[in-house]
Design a protein around this motif. Structure first.
Motif, PDB file in Angstrom:
ATOM      1  N   LEU A 123     -30.069 -19.585 -12.866  1.00 11.91           N
ATOM      2  CA  LEU A 123     -29.067 -19.899 -11.860  1.00 11.91           C
ATOM      3  C   LEU A 123     -29.634 -19.702 -10.465  1.00 11.91           C
ATOM      4  N   ILE A 124     -28.985 -20.296  -9.487  1.00 10.75           N
ATOM      5  CA  ILE A 124     -29.378 -20.141  -8.087  1.00 10.75           C
ATOM      6  C   ILE A 124     -28.159 -19.645  -7.329  1.00 10.75           C
ATOM      7  N   LYS A 125     -28.339 -18.611  -6.530  1.00  7.20           N
ATOM      8  CA  LYS A 125     -27.234 -18.096  -5.730  1.00  7.20           C
ATOM      9  C   LYS A 125     -27.378 -18.599  -4.299  1.00  7.20           C
ATOM     10  N   ILE A 126     -26.367 -19.339  -3.838  1.00  2.00           N
ATOM     11  CA  ILE A 126     -26.351 -19.893  -2.493  1.00  2.00           C
ATOM     12  C   ILE A 126     -25.028 -19.510  -1.845  1.00  2.00           C
TER      13      ILE A 126
ATOM     14  N   ALA B 201     -14.907 -27.044  -9.223  1.00  2.00           N
ATOM     15  CA  ALA B 201     -16.372 -27.011  -9.317  1.00  2.00           C
ATOM     16  C   ALA B 201     -16.928 -27.970  -8.275  1.00  2.00           C
ATOM     17  N   PHE B 202     -18.165 -27.706  -7.860  1.00  2.00           N
ATOM     18  CA  PHE B 202     -18.799 -28.586  -6.884  1.00  2.00           C
ATOM     19  C   PHE B 202     -20.304 -28.579  -7.055  1.00  2.00           C
ATOM     20  N   SER B 203     -20.920 -29.649  -6.525  1.00  2.00           N
ATOM     21  CA  SER B 203     -22.350 -29.849  -6.687  1.00  2.00           C
ATOM     22  C   SER B 203     -22.879 -30.649  -5.507  1.00  2.00           C
ATOM     23  N   TYR B 204     -24.174 -30.563  -5.315  1.00  2.00           N
ATOM     24  CA  TYR B 204     -24.866 -31.396  -4.337  1.00  2.00           C
ATOM     25  C   TYR B 204     -25.856 -32.249  -5.124  1.00  2.00           C
ATOM     26  N   PRO B 205     -25.436 -33.465  -5.528  1.00  2.00           N
ATOM     27  CA  PRO B 205     -26.297 -34.299  -6.368  1.00  2.00           C
ATOM     28  C   PRO B 205     -27.626 -34.662  -5.709  1.00  2.00           C
ATOM     29  N   THR B 206     -27.602 -34.920  -4.416  1.00  4.96           N
ATOM     30  CA  THR B 206     -28.825 -35.251  -3.677  1.00  4.96           C
ATOM     31  C   THR B 206     -28.809 -34.482  -2.355  1.00  4.96           C
TER      32      THR B 206
ATOM     33  N   SER C 110     -34.545 -30.805   3.395  1.00  6.65           N
ATOM     34  CA  SER C 110     -34.909 -29.634   4.200  1.00  6.65           C
ATOM     35  C   SER C 110     -34.176 -28.371   3.740  1.00  6.65           C
ATOM     36  N   SER C 111     -33.074 -28.535   3.003  1.00  4.76           N
ATOM     37  CA  SER C 111     -32.337 -27.360   2.518  1.00  4.76           C
ATOM     38  C   SER C 111     -33.084 -26.635   1.404  1.00  4.76           C
ATOM     39  N   PHE C 112     -34.037 -27.314   0.741  1.00  2.16           N
ATOM     40  CA  PHE C 112     -34.798 -26.671  -0.331  1.00  2.16           C
ATOM     41  C   PHE C 112     -35.583 -25.474   0.192  1.00  2.16           C
ATOM     42  N   ASP C 113     -36.088 -25.577   1.417  1.00  2.00           N
ATOM     43  CA  ASP C 113     -36.814 -24.448   2.015  1.00  2.00           C
ATOM     44  C   ASP C 113     -35.887 -23.259   2.210  1.00  2.00           C
ATOM     45  N   ARG C 114     -34.671 -23.525   2.645  1.00  2.00           N
ATOM     46  CA  ARG C 114     -33.708 -22.447   2.894  1.00  2.00           C
ATOM     47  C   ARG C 114     -33.268 -21.777   1.593  1.00  2.00           C
ATOM     48  N   VAL C 115     -33.075 -22.594   0.556  1.00  3.20           N
ATOM     49  CA  VAL C 115     -32.625 -22.082  -0.748  1.00  3.20           C
ATOM     50  C   VAL C 115     -33.791 -21.510  -1.553  1.00  3.20           C
ATOM     51  N   GLY C 116     -34.976 -22.078  -1.374  1.00  2.00           N
ATOM     52  CA  GLY C 116     -36.144 -21.597  -2.094  1.00  2.00           C
ATOM     53  C   GLY C 116     -36.545 -22.475  -3.259  1.00  2.00           C
ATOM     54  N   GLN C 117     -35.736 -23.496  -3.556  1.00  3.18           N
ATOM     55  CA  GLN C 117     -36.065 -24.423  -4.633  1.00  3.18           C
ATOM     56  C   GLN C 117     -35.112 -25.614  -4.596  1.00  3.18           C
TER      57      GLN C 117
ATOM     58  N   TYR D 242     -27.132 -29.052  -9.459  1.00  2.00           N
ATOM     59  CA  TYR D 242     -26.622 -27.764  -9.946  1.00  2.00           C
ATOM     60  C   TYR D 242     -25.130 -27.674  -9.618  1.00  2.00           C
ATOM     61  N   VAL D 243     -24.371 -26.973 -10.444  1.00  2.00           N
ATOM     62  CA  VAL D 243     -22.913 -26.932 -10.300  1.00  2.00           C
ATOM     63  C   VAL D 243     -22.444 -25.490 -10.074  1.00  2.00           C
ATOM     64  N   ALA D 244     -21.599 -25.318  -9.057  1.00  2.00           N
ATOM     65  CA  ALA D 244     -20.987 -24.020  -8.770  1.00  2.00           C
ATOM     66  C   ALA D 244     -19.496 -24.094  -9.077  1.00  2.00           C
ATOM     67  N   PHE D 245     -18.907 -22.955  -9.376  1.00  2.00           N
ATOM     68  CA  PHE D 245     -17.487 -22.878  -9.752  1.00  2.00           C
ATOM     69  C   PHE D 245     -16.767 -21.914  -8.832  1.00  2.00           C
ATOM     70  N   TRP D 246     -15.502 -22.209  -8.570  1.00  2.00           N
ATOM     71  CA  TRP D 246     -14.690 -21.307  -7.748  1.00  2.00           C
ATOM     72  C   TRP D 246     -13.235 -21.522  -8.057  1.00  2.00           C
ATOM     73  N   LYS D 247     -12.368 -21.057  -7.205  1.00  2.00           N
ATOM     74  CA  LYS D 247     -10.917 -21.079  -7.396  1.00  2.00           C
ATOM     75  C   LYS D 247     -10.578 -20.229  -8.617  1.00  2.00           C
ATOM     76  N   ASP D 248      -9.962 -20.797  -9.657  1.00  2.00           N
ATOM     77  CA  ASP D 248      -9.492 -20.019 -10.808  1.00  2.00           C
ATOM     78  C   ASP D 248     -10.534 -19.797 -11.889  1.00  2.00           C
ATOM     79  N   LEU D 249     -11.767 -20.210 -11.648  1.00  2.00           N
ATOM     80  CA  LEU D 249     -12.824 -19.991 -12.629  1.00  2.00           C
ATOM     81  C   LEU D 249     -13.553 -18.702 -12.324  1.00  2.00           C
ATOM     82  N   LYS D 250     -13.989 -18.021 -13.353  1.00  2.00           N
ATOM     83  CA  LYS D 250     -14.721 -16.765 -13.209  1.00  2.00           C
ATOM     84  C   LYS D 250     -16.157 -16.970 -13.654  1.00  2.00           C
ATOM     85  N   VAL D 251     -17.085 -16.399 -12.911  1.00  2.00           N
ATOM     86  CA  VAL D 251     -18.474 -16.369 -13.339  1.00  2.00           C
ATOM     87  C   VAL D 251     -18.771 -14.934 -13.760  1.00  2.00           C
ATOM     88  N   ILE D 252     -19.131 -14.771 -15.035  1.00  2.00           N
ATOM     89  CA  ILE D 252     -19.323 -13.444 -15.608  1.00  2.00           C
ATOM     90  C   ILE D 252     -20.679 -13.354 -16.313  1.00  2.00           C
TER      91      ILE D 252
END
Length: 100
Positions: free
Chosen positions: A18-21, A68-73, A77-84, A89-99
């Motif tokens: 996983l990647i934490k952003i 859920a949300f994603s950045y398909p493309t 330049s954001s790869f340098d900031r994120v590191g890869q 990749y897909v992130a989840f929020w609102k009523d979803l839990k990441v455990i």
């Protein structure tokens, strides 16, 4: 780690994949169970990541619009900031839990 809606696992992968952003865990595309996600038309463009794709998440009982949300493309330049590369990749929020 798992992304869960009401006990239904909608994505699962080891933490090291996983990647934490900005406080959100992004799951690799291959770890997401597509049958629980449907793209929405919600528009959003991040100033440094680019155009975002939102998804409605449903487990057959509950539905979370834009849960859920994603950045398909993402902006390259954001790869340098994120590191890869985190394309798709897909992130989840609102009523979803990441455990663990």
């Amino acid at each position: 780690m798992k992304a869960v809606l009401n006990g239904t696992v909608v994505a699962e992968a080891p933490e090291n994949e996983l990647i934490k952003i900005e406080g959100n865990w992004y799951f690799p595309p291959s770890s997401v169970k597509d049958e629980f996600l449907a793209p929405t038309d919600t528009p959003y463009t991040c100033s440094w990541k680019g155009e975002c794709q939102y998804f409605t998440v449903t487990d057959g009982v509950s539905t979370v619009v834009d849960g859920a949300f994603s950045y398909p493309t993402p902006t390259p330049s954001s790869f340098d900031r994120v590191g890869q590369d985190y394309s798709g990749y897909v992130a989840f929020w609102k009523d979803l839990k990441v455990i663990d």
